[in-house]
Write a protein that holds these residues in place. Structure first.
Motif, short mmCIF file in Angstrom:
data_model
loop_
_atom_site.label_atom_id
_atom_site.label_comp_id
_atom_site.label_asym_id
_atom_site.label_seq_id
_atom_site.Cartn_x
_atom_site.Cartn_y
_atom_site.Cartn_z
N GLU A 38 0.84 -1.19 0.00
CA GLU A 38 0.00 0.00 0.00
C GLU A 38 0.88 1.25 0.00
OE1 GLU A 38 -2.55 -0.20 3.37
OE2 GLU A 38 -3.70 -1.92 2.62
N ILE A 39 0.36 2.33 -0.61
CA ILE A 39 1.07 3.61 -0.58
C ILE A 39 0.08 4.70 -0.19
CG2 ILE A 39 2.67 2.87 -2.37
CD1 ILE A 39 1.30 4.84 -4.28
N GLU A 40 0.61 5.86 0.20
CA GLU A 40 -0.23 7.00 0.53
C GLU A 40 -0.82 7.59 -0.76
OE1 GLU A 40 -1.02 8.16 3.58
OE2 GLU A 40 0.04 6.40 4.36
N PRO A 41 -2.01 8.23 -0.67
CA PRO A 41 -2.66 8.76 -1.88
C PRO A 41 -1.81 9.75 -2.67
CG PRO A 41 -4.22 8.70 -0.05
CD PRO A 41 -2.87 8.36 0.52
N ASP A 42 -0.98 10.56 -1.97
CA ASP A 42 -0.20 11.58 -2.68
C ASP A 42 1.23 11.14 -2.97
OD1 ASP A 42 -2.01 13.88 -2.99
OD2 ASP A 42 -2.11 13.79 -0.81
N MET A 43 1.55 9.87 -2.75
CA MET A 43 2.90 9.38 -3.00
C MET A 43 3.05 8.92 -4.44
SD MET A 43 5.02 6.27 -1.15
CE MET A 43 5.41 7.17 0.33
N SER A 44 4.15 9.31 -5.07
CA SER A 44 4.46 8.83 -6.41
C SER A 44 4.84 7.36 -6.33
CB SER A 44 5.63 9.63 -7.00
OG SER A 44 6.19 8.96 -8.11
N ILE A 45 4.44 6.61 -7.34
CA ILE A 45 4.81 5.20 -7.31
C ILE A 45 6.31 5.02 -7.46
CG2 ILE A 45 2.59 4.42 -8.21
CD1 ILE A 45 4.05 3.94 -10.91
N PHE A 46 7.00 6.00 -8.06
CA PHE A 46 8.46 5.90 -8.18
C PHE A 46 9.13 6.12 -6.84
CE2 PHE A 46 7.01 6.84 -12.46
CZ PHE A 46 7.70 5.90 -13.20
N ASP A 47 8.55 6.99 -5.99
CA ASP A 47 9.07 7.16 -4.64
C ASP A 47 8.79 5.93 -3.79
OD1 ASP A 47 9.97 9.67 -5.26
OD2 ASP A 47 8.17 10.69 -4.52
N ALA A 48 7.76 5.17 -4.19
CA ALA A 48 7.41 3.96 -3.45
C ALA A 48 8.16 2.73 -3.96
CB ALA A 48 5.90 3.71 -3.56
N GLY A 49 9.13 2.95 -4.84
CA GLY A 49 9.94 1.85 -5.35
C GLY A 49 9.42 1.23 -6.63
N GLY A 50 8.38 1.84 -7.23
CA GLY A 50 7.85 1.31 -8.47
C GLY A 50 8.74 1.64 -9.66
N SER A 51 8.42 1.07 -10.80
CA SER A 51 9.21 1.26 -12.02
C SER A 51 8.29 1.67 -13.15
CB SER A 51 9.92 -0.04 -12.40
OG SER A 51 8.95 -1.05 -12.69
N SER A 52 8.88 1.96 -14.31
CA SER A 52 8.05 2.29 -15.46
C SER A 52 7.18 1.10 -15.87
CB SER A 52 8.93 2.74 -16.63
OG SER A 52 9.88 1.73 -16.94
N LEU A 53 7.68 -0.12 -15.64
CA LEU A 53 6.86 -1.30 -15.90
C LEU A 53 5.61 -1.28 -15.03
CD1 LEU A 53 6.16 -4.14 -16.88
CD2 LEU A 53 7.80 -5.05 -15.21
N ALA A 54 5.79 -0.97 -13.75
CA ALA A 54 4.64 -0.90 -12.83
C ALA A 54 3.66 0.17 -13.29
CB ALA A 54 5.12 -0.62 -11.41
N MET A 55 4.18 1.30 -13.75
CA MET A 55 3.30 2.38 -14.18
C MET A 55 2.46 1.94 -15.40
SD MET A 55 4.12 6.37 -15.00
CE MET A 55 4.84 6.09 -16.61
N ILE A 56 3.08 1.23 -16.32
CA ILE A 56 2.35 0.76 -17.50
C ILE A 56 1.25 -0.23 -17.08
CG2 ILE A 56 2.57 -0.59 -19.61
CD1 ILE A 56 5.41 0.58 -19.86
N GLN A 57 1.59 -1.12 -16.14
CA GLN A 57 0.59 -2.07 -15.67
C GLN A 57 -0.58 -1.36 -14.99
OE1 GLN A 57 3.40 -4.37 -13.32
NE2 GLN A 57 3.21 -6.10 -14.72
N ILE A 58 -0.27 -0.31 -14.22
CA ILE A 58 -1.33 0.48 -13.58
C ILE A 58 -2.19 1.17 -14.63
CG2 ILE A 58 -1.74 2.51 -12.14
CD1 ILE A 58 0.74 1.66 -10.51
N GLN A 59 -1.54 1.72 -15.65
CA GLN A 59 -2.27 2.41 -16.72
C GLN A 59 -3.21 1.46 -17.43
OE1 GLN A 59 0.24 4.46 -19.49
NE2 GLN A 59 -1.44 5.10 -20.81
N VAL A 60 -2.74 0.26 -17.72
CA VAL A 60 -3.58 -0.72 -18.43
C VAL A 60 -4.79 -1.10 -17.58
CG1 VAL A 60 -3.65 -3.09 -19.29
CG2 VAL A 60 -1.69 -1.62 -19.83
#
Length: 954
Positions: A506-528
């Protein structure tokens, strides 16, 4: 010696040297002496002797001159921050019992009048018409001269402002010690950074003048003083800067490189800040409360230790045991400063406050309230504040000590803030740390009773006017509600659920996924996944508005259209940053430039002047290196990874022998940076810069700190090692037009990667002023892979699309043509840019285009197998055959128009060779080459322009 007499002696002693400089104006010591004497006489006519004169100005040469005049007058110089709130300004003026306020603007004049204090507006006074007639020999020989050299407000340890009267006794020792320990010479230029209301300004001004050096005041030409100073240093450099670690951390990298010596003061120095500074500068660490004439101890650090040095001239250190009150010369306890530099006391302070001042063995003493350890050799280490202790789990915990420990262990700036019974740790977002991982590191570093209750990531840590972390402002900021309207609770829970499913936490609502250790792959999966709920177009628009970053609450605000931009746009902010850094680079390059025309090329064998090559482990860069080996050129390979491994893998990939690399040397970017800083290394013939992380969805901040930062370093190396040509492998996705960088140019390209390529081109262009031939090549899709190269096709969107179309037996309808390049021809083009007389050129490179009918024949399909893109992607998604990142890359590439016209410059089928398929039926009409965009008047008939969105670089 009285302060006025000291200044009179310095102005006379260094008479003809430059004392003060700002943009477009300098003053010699003689001129400054006469000018300040005349202004001091004016102050004496307006202010009764012995009363305080408030100098309410800062960050200008004019304010420095009036401050010096106040020091030379019969009044007591008392600087005051003009930016104080009106009621605080009036309170301070009354507390100082001021006889005069020197004002630099009309607003301050009104404030002085409301406080009932006589005021002098500098604009009304102007500069004396004939300062040469002023008597510059007058000192303070009068028996009734004020005991205080200056008075200054300090927040003290309690946060309540106190007015400290500082005597004359420690000033000469301060000046002598600064000159000796900081190695200040008459040729040095010292930065004037500190607010006059902060006593570090006394060190800057008096330390500089005593050494006969030049005090330099930057021009406030940007929105913030910090930004103006950073730009000034990056452009002009400085020999000595006295800064707090928090201020230093906010300087641009280009500015840090130009500081020869930095003295840290005002707060504890952390290990990460030391190492950051030690890369470029001699590093000094100083400690000193206002109550001890600015500086008590000082040392130069060649490696990090928590020491604050040994006492300067005229001081000695004692330690008071908190339990028994006994004074000793060593051990751990409250620091007691003894010497003539101890202040006279707090003006108007009550008896309890002035208990901090006393005598020891007949000498003035100040009981600091600071907890220190004094070693046997006299070295002091700062531990924290005695009064910053809390009771936790039965233990007394000193928060300042914990803060210092965690800053050292975590190698990042942290601030501990008390909020009722909760201890918060605030730190800037960035790096790979998440709240969870950071808390894990903290718990392994300190016992449970010293660990904070919660971690809060902030954009930046607020500072006081003195450059220290502002805990009150931070506490208010953490207590304030998040900016912007709150998203709907149910919608937010849904989006957070998607993020949790992808990230696994889980992450905070205003936290960037990159600050939470996510990657561009994770961002694409979230977008899809979010597209399934909100639709592809709406989600894509929200992601674009977030500049390809992602935070759940921000996404919902953009999705609903509630996010409203204020002030300048993100692109405008970026452009301003680039312009500032470009100017700093342009100013630095001539200083780095080395004439290598007659030099040998050491340590690269006898292959002649070396070619610096980056990206040798990549697809294109590997082929460039293979070409260089074939013609026997000396090569300096620079890589982000293990240099030896890069060469070993290249040898395997191209089937070469070890002897083929006899003229090749491989280093990493860290070693290259050392060569640049030390102005040494092999002479270069030219540079081919192919090294770049290809990721269109990586946030721009990451691109700037990674690939763009490496590009800047390679540019600096080209200057320092004497390269006469520089070839940059850019990207066709950066656009078809080679125009000056602007907001419109940046907005014309959609993704962060392409923007970063435009920015890198701009930095490379700074070399042209040195006579270096600069060439930019923006290729389309590059192929020509051998079996050993097929690993580089793993994430290629176009070959992935063709393979998927072949498996599903359907092809998406493409708009226009697909531009393709042959790697062998491209490698030859890049190396041609190094040839003598090749000149500068800017060109988009396309060797062949493919229309839809040709692609269908390659995939074994017909016109009846073509679907609209949206329908095709829906079928691909249902098949679950394509990895989400690759699918997102396909969607992004097909979102714009293709190449507008057919084009062919090579006589072979590039895709046919790659796919192992027979060439399409029927000849492809050859099109005359399109001339390249002119770089410096040079044209080429081998490269063509393109604005194709399909031309994603490899």
């Amino acid at each position: 010696m009285h302060l006025s007499d000291l200044l009179t002696d310095l102005f006379r002693r260094h008479q003809g040297r430059t004392a003060l400089r700002t943009a477009g104006r300098t003053w010699t010591y003689g001129e400054l002496g006469r000018l300040t004497r005349a202004l001091a006489d004016r102050i004496d006519r307006e202010c009764p002797a012995g009363r305080r004169v408030l100098v309410a100005g800062e960050h200008t040469a004019e304010a420095v001159i009036w401050a010096l005049a106040a020091m030379r007058s019969h009044a007591v110089h008392t600087p005051l921050n003009p930016g104080l709130p009106a009621d605080r300004f009036e309170d301070f003026a009354r507390a100082a019992d001021a006889g005069l306020v020197v004002c630099f603007d009309r607003e301050t004049l009104v404030r002085a009048e409301k406080a009932g204090v006589a005021a002098l507006h500098t604009g009304d006074v102007g500069w004396p018409a004939d300062p040469a007639s002023a008597d510059d020999t007058a000192g303070h020989a009068e028996p009734d001269a004020p005991r205080a050299a200056y008075s200054i407000f300090t927040s003290g340890s309690t946060g309540t402002p106190k007015l400290v009267d500082v005597g004359h006794g420690g000033l000469l020792n301060l000046c002598r010690s600064l000159r000796r320990l900081l190695d200040i010479t008459p040729d040095d230029e010292v930065l004037h950074f500190a607010s006059l209301s902060f006593d570090a300004s006394v060190s800057e001004i008096l330390g500089t003048l005593y050494a006969g050096a030049t005090l330099v005041v930057p021009v406030w030409d940007q929105a913030s003083w910090m930004g103006s100073v950073s730009r000034h240093i990056a452009t002009h450099g400085c020999d000595l800067a006295m800064l707090s670690p928090s201020v230093y951390a906010r300087l641009d990298e280009a500015a840090r490189r130009r500081i020869r010596k930095v003295e840290f003061c005002g707060e504890a120095l952390g290990v990460s800040q030391f190492h950051q500074a030690a890369r470029y500068s001699r590093v000094f660490n100083a400690y000193g409360p206002t109550e001890a004439t600015v500086c008590f101890s000082l040392t130069e650090l060649t490696e990090f230790t928590p020491t604050i040095g040994t006492p300067i001239d005229g001081f000695r250190a004692l330690v008071r045991d908190p339990g028994t009150g006994a004074l000793t010369s060593g051990g751990t306890g409250e620091l007691v400063i003894v010497g003539d530099g101890v202040a006279l006391g707090y003006a108007g302070g009550n008896a309890d406050e002035n208990k901090a001042f006393g005598t020891v063995d007949g000498a003035p003493a100040y009981f600091t309230g600071d907890l220190v350890t004094v070693e046997e050799d006299g070295e002091l280490s700062y531990v924290g504040r005695i009064d910053e202790q809390v009771k936790r789990l039965g233990h007394r915990v000193n928060l300042a000590h914990v803060e210092s420990t965690l800053s050292h262990r975590l190698a990042r700036e942290v601030v501990l803030v008390r909020s009722d019974d909760t201890i918060l740790l605030a730190t800037t977002a960035g790096g790979d740390d998440t709240e969870e991982s950071l808390m894990g590191r903290i718990r392994s570093a300190v016992p449970p009773w010293e660990a904070p209750d919660r971690i809060v990531f902030v954009t930046e840590l607020p500072l006081t006017a003195g450059g220290k972390p502002d805990r009150n402002a931070l506490r208010e900021r953490l207590a304030a509600p998040a900016a912007g309207p709150a998203p709907d609770a149910m919608e937010l829970r849904h989006v957070l659920g998607v993020v949790t499913a992808v990230l696994g936490r889980e992450i905070e609502p205003d936290m960037s996924i990159f600050d939470a250790g996510g990657s561009s792959l994770a961002m694409i999966q979230i977008q899809v996944k979010l597209s399934e709920t909100y639709g592809e177009a709406a989600v894509e628009a929200a992601f674009a508005a977030m500049d390809y970053d992602f935070a759940p609450a921000a996404f919902l605000r953009h999705l609903s259209g509630e996010a409203v931009a204020t002030g300048e746009s993100a692109v405008e902010t970026l452009l301003r940053r680039v312009e500032s850094e470009r100017e700093a680079l342009r100013a630095e390059l001539p200083l780095l430039r080395r004439d290598t025309r007659r030099e040998a090329s050491p340590r690269t064998g006898d292959g002649g002047p070396a070619v610096l090559l980056t990206g040798a482990s990549g697809f294109i860069g590997g082929h460039v290196l293979d070409r260089l080996l074939s013609i026997g050129r000396a090569v300096l390979v620079v890589s982000t990874g293990d240099p030896d491994r890069v060469l070993a893998e290249h040898r395997t990939r191209f089937g070469r022998e070890t002897a083929d690399y006899r003229h090749v040397r491989a280093i990493d970017y860290g070693e290259l940076e050392q060569w640049v800083e030390r102005r040494r290394g092999p002479a270069l013939d030219g540079v081919v810069h192919c090294g770049y992380q290809v990721n269109h969805l990586l946030p721009l901040d990451n691109q700037m700190s990674g690939s763009v930062g490496n590009t800047v370093l390679v540019v600096r190396a080209a200057a320092a090692l004497g390269a006469r040509s520089f070839v940059f492998l850019s990207a066709a996705s950066a656009g078809e037009s080679f125009v000056p960088l602007s907001t419109a140019a940046l907005e014309a390209v959609g993704d962060p990667y392409s923007r970063s390529k435009l920015i890198s081109e701009e930095y490379v262009n700074t070399l042209a002023a040195l006579g270096c031939a600069v060439s930019h090549y923006r290729p389309g899709l590059v192929y020509g892979h051998r079996p050993e190269d097929h690993g580089h096709l793993k994430d290629d969107w176009f070959t992935g699309l063709l393979a998927t179309a072949g498996r599903l037996r359907v092809m998406p309808r493409l708009d226009g043509h697909v531009p393709v390049c042959d790697v062998g021809v491209l490698a030859g083009t890049l190396l041609a840019g190094l040839e003598e007389g090749a000149g500068s050129r800017s060109a988009v490179v396309v060797h062949r285009t493919y229309a839809l009918d040709e692609l269908l024949r390659h995939a074994g399909l017909s016109e009846t197998d073509v679907l609209a893109p949206a329908e095709w992607f829906e079928r691909v998604r249902e098949s679950e055959e394509v990895h989400p990142p690759l699918l997102a890359a396909m969607q992004a590439a097909l979102s714009g128009p293709g190449w507008r016209t057919p084009h062919q410059e090579v006589d072979h089928d590039i895709l046919g060779r790659l796919l192992g398929a027979a060439p399409p039926d029927g000849p492809v009409r050859a099109v005359p080459p399109v001339r390249a965009v002119e770089g410096t008047g040079t044209e080429t008939g081998t490269d063509a322009e393109t604005g194709a969105a399909h031309a994603s670089p490899r």
